[in-house]
Motif scaffolding. Structure first.
Motif, PDB file in Angstrom:
ATOM      1  N   PRO A 175      35.113  37.771  57.097  1.00  0.00           N
ATOM      2  CA  PRO A 175      34.717  38.945  56.308  1.00  0.00           C
ATOM      3  C   PRO A 175      34.788  38.635  54.807  1.00  0.00           C
ATOM      4  N   ALA A 176      34.230  39.546  53.991  1.00  0.00           N
ATOM      5  CA  ALA A 176      34.264  39.352  52.544  1.00  0.00           C
ATOM      6  C   ALA A 176      35.707  39.351  52.053  1.00  0.00           C
ATOM      7  N   ALA A 177      36.002  38.430  51.115  1.00  0.00           N
ATOM      8  CA  ALA A 177      37.350  38.364  50.533  1.00  0.00           C
ATOM      9  C   ALA A 177      37.466  39.415  49.428  1.00  0.00           C
ATOM     10  N   PRO A 178      38.689  39.782  49.014  1.00  0.00           N
ATOM     11  CA  PRO A 178      38.809  40.705  47.882  1.00  0.00           C
ATOM     12  C   PRO A 178      38.245  40.062  46.622  1.00  0.00           C
ATOM     13  N   MET A 179      37.848  40.902  45.652  1.00  0.00           N
ATOM     14  CA  MET A 179      37.307  40.357  44.406  1.00  0.00           C
ATOM     15  C   MET A 179      38.398  39.551  43.700  1.00  0.00           C
ATOM     16  N   PRO A 180      38.082  38.308  43.241  1.00  0.00           N
ATOM     17  CA  PRO A 180      39.109  37.521  42.545  1.00  0.00           C
ATOM     18  C   PRO A 180      39.643  38.296  41.332  1.00  0.00           C
ATOM     19  N   ARG A 181      40.951  38.128  41.064  1.00  0.00           N
ATOM     20  CA  ARG A 181      41.585  38.940  40.004  1.00  0.00           C
ATOM     21  C   ARG A 181      40.967  38.690  38.641  1.00  0.00           C
ATOM     22  N   ALA A 182      40.646  37.399  38.357  1.00  0.00           N
ATOM     23  CA  ALA A 182      40.071  37.069  37.037  1.00  0.00           C
ATOM     24  C   ALA A 182      38.730  37.789  36.864  1.00  0.00           C
ATOM     25  N   ALA A 183      37.919  37.785  37.947  1.00  0.00           N
ATOM     26  CA  ALA A 183      36.602  38.447  37.866  1.00  0.00           C
ATOM     27  C   ALA A 183      36.794  39.943  37.658  1.00  0.00           C
ATOM     28  N   ARG A 184      37.786  40.514  38.347  1.00  0.00           N
ATOM     29  CA  ARG A 184      38.021  41.952  38.218  1.00  0.00           C
ATOM     30  C   ARG A 184      38.430  42.316  36.786  1.00  0.00           C
ATOM     31  N   TRP A 185      39.247  41.428  36.190  1.00  0.00           N
ATOM     32  CA  TRP A 185      39.704  41.702  34.825  1.00  0.00           C
ATOM     33  C   TRP A 185      38.520  41.640  33.860  1.00  0.00           C
ATOM     34  N   VAL A 186      37.718  40.560  33.992  1.00  0.00           N
ATOM     35  CA  VAL A 186      36.604  40.379  33.054  1.00  0.00           C
ATOM     36  C   VAL A 186      35.578  41.504  33.205  1.00  0.00           C
ATOM     37  N   LEU A 187      35.305  41.878  34.462  1.00  0.00           N
ATOM     38  CA  LEU A 187      34.223  42.842  34.707  1.00  0.00           C
ATOM     39  C   LEU A 187      34.640  44.292  34.466  1.00  0.00           C
TER      40      LEU A 187
END
Ligand SMILES: Cc1cc2nc3c(=O)[nH]c(=O)nc-3n(C[C@H](O)[C@H](O)[C@H](O)COP(=O)(O)OP(=O)(O)OC[C@H]3O[C@@H](n4cnc5c(N)ncnc54)[C@H](O)[C@@H]3O)c2cc1C
Length: 432
Positions: free
Chosen positions: A377-389
């Motif tokens: 299944p899809a993994a959770p959004m990476p933390r770095a990507a979540r912070w930047v976005l």
């Protein structure tokens, strides 16, 4: 109307100033713009209508600008369409916006409309000009030469073979371009790690409204909201679809179902492989987009990956550039030399190279590793990507790049439709 003659051997010969092969976004727009400017144009389209499924639905903000410049924006907005201010990705921990059009000017959204409606709009507008002819169910089969110069195309329609003779041929016949193969021009093939399997799923009124993508491990899913149903694309490893198709439908269901934000029942509507269409993904580019008498634009000059959904945008911008450069010469009966054709390529080369380079980086660094992973299944959004976005201005960067493109063209030739009197005079000059 273009001249139609019959040769001694009874084969039909049509003469026109400009022959355009392919009625996709590139071909229909360049045909419309040239016709609006007073050039006698014949477009050949091999299909009987525009009703095909596997075309992108995106009408980018840059295309909306072009429609505005030629007075077709209101007609487009009157068609059934959807506006997406944000594009979402569904990770394992829920939906996240990754591209934000809201706040961009002049259009803060990406429009989604079935491409057949968009092409019908362009063809209806073009048909209003007496110097425009669209020949559906007419397939170009090769080039006609006079020495080294291309002087038209050979084609076949329901009545049999015909020759379309013209001062310039513009090949807009897409990524499987016959004219590109016939031209002998050199193609740089960059390869693509994936293919797309297209199918439809029913929509329920309680479903999420947005178009979205799901980065599952071992495969990716894109879901386009077409109001009455979902148009879905399962992206799989290149070449793996043959293996997949040899298996029972339940294997396909098992790949897709975990990525859907609804119950597993919905995928069972795809009951057989005849409901799943394969679209091979290709990324390539001609080194030189022209020969004497022949210009190639759109996917015929540079097949685009679906990554980022920008192929239509480039095809449209190529069409505007081609009309701006060639239109004045065609209108004034000036001969079209290769320097003029080279100017079109020079204008569109950089945007194409930059866009394809970004697509190749996405394919290499995100898509290929995801498709190579063990299915899951899809993994959770990476933390770095979540912070930047989390910052809207960051999300506007991909929206601007994919929505507006690198170098925006402005309609000059064909911006104002020539009066029928001016067109009649031009036609009389052409026919006499
Ligand atoms: C899986 C996939 C999904 C995509 N999704 C998107 C998306 O969402 N957004 C986006 O912007 N881009 C998308 N693209 C890319 C996009 O489809 C193309 O870049 C774009 O359609 C190119 O437009 P075109 O006019 O150059 O060619 P095409 O749209 O391919 O049109 C070519 C036309 O020529 C006709 N034709 C072909 N051969 C002949 C012949 N011999 N004689 C007469 N007519 C002929 C065809 O019938 C067709 O109508 C996607 C590509 C793929 C592979």
């Amino acid at each position: 109307m273009p001249r139609v003659e019959t040769t001694a051997s009874q084969s039909r010969v049509i003469s026109t100033r400009c022959c355009i092969v392919g009625g996709g976004p590139a071909g229909m727009l360049v045909g419309l713009l040239l016709a609006r400017g007073g050039v006698t144009v014949t477009v050949l389209e091999k299909h009987a209508d525009f009703l095909r499924d596997f075309r992108g639905d995106t009408v980018h903000p840059s295309t909306l600008e072009i429609l505005q410049q030629i007075g077709l924006l209101d007609s487009f907005l009157a068609l059934p369409h959807r506006r997406e201010e944000q594009l979402l990705i569904r990770f394992g921990d829920g939906f996240h916006p990754v591209a934000e059009f809201c706040g961009l000017k002049p259009f803060g959204y990406m429009a989604f409309a079935p491409q057949w409606d968009f092409l019908d709009l362009l063809s209806d507008a073009a048909r209003a000009h007496p110097n425009f002819t669209l020949r559906m169910s007419t397939e170009a089969t090769g080039l006609l030469h006079d020495g080294a110069r291309v002087v038209g195309v050979r084609a076949v329609d329901v009545q049999g073979e015909l020759e379309v003779r013209s001062d310039i041929v513009i090949a807009c016949d897409g990524r499987d371009s016959i004219l590109r193969a016939a031209s002998g021009l050199r193609v740089l093939d960059f390869g693509a790690p994936m293919d797309a399997l297209w199918f439809r799923l029913p929509r329920s009124p309680t479903d999420i409204d947005n178009t979205f993508a799901v980065p599952g491990r071992g495969r990716l899913l894109a879901m386009i909201n077409r109001t009455a149903y979902w148009q879905a694309a399962l992206i799989v490893r290149k070449g793996s679809s043959t293996e997949l198709r040899a298996q029972a439908m339940s294997e396909f269901h098992a790949l897709v179902a975990p990525l859907l934000p609804f119950t597993d029942e919905r995928i069972k509507h795809v009951a057989g492989w005849d409901q799943v269409k394969l679209l091979e993904v290709r990324v390539d580019r001609l080194q030189r987009w022209h020969r004497p008498g022949l210009l190639l634009i759109g996917d015929a000059a540079h097949a685009m990956s679906p990554a980022g959904g920008v192929g239509i945008n480039l095809a449209i911008q190529d069409a505007v550039a081609a009309a701006n450069v060639l239109g004045p010469a065609l209108c004034n009966n000036v001969s079209i030399d290769e320097m003029l054709l080279a100017r079109v390529q020079r204008r569109r080369w950089l945007p194409t190279v930059i866009t394809q380079s970004v697509q190749r980086v996405l394919q290499r660094n995100l898509i290929a590793p995801a498709l190579g992973a063990q299915p899951g299944p899809a993994a959770p959004m990476p933390r770095a990507a979540r912070w930047v976005l989390q910052f809207p201005w960051v999300r506007r960067i991909p929206a601007r790049f994919f929505g507006y493109g690198v170098r925006r063209e402005r309609v000059v030739f064909g911006a104002v439709a020539r009066t029928s009197e001016a067109v009649s005079n031009a036609l009389a000059g052409f026919i006499d």
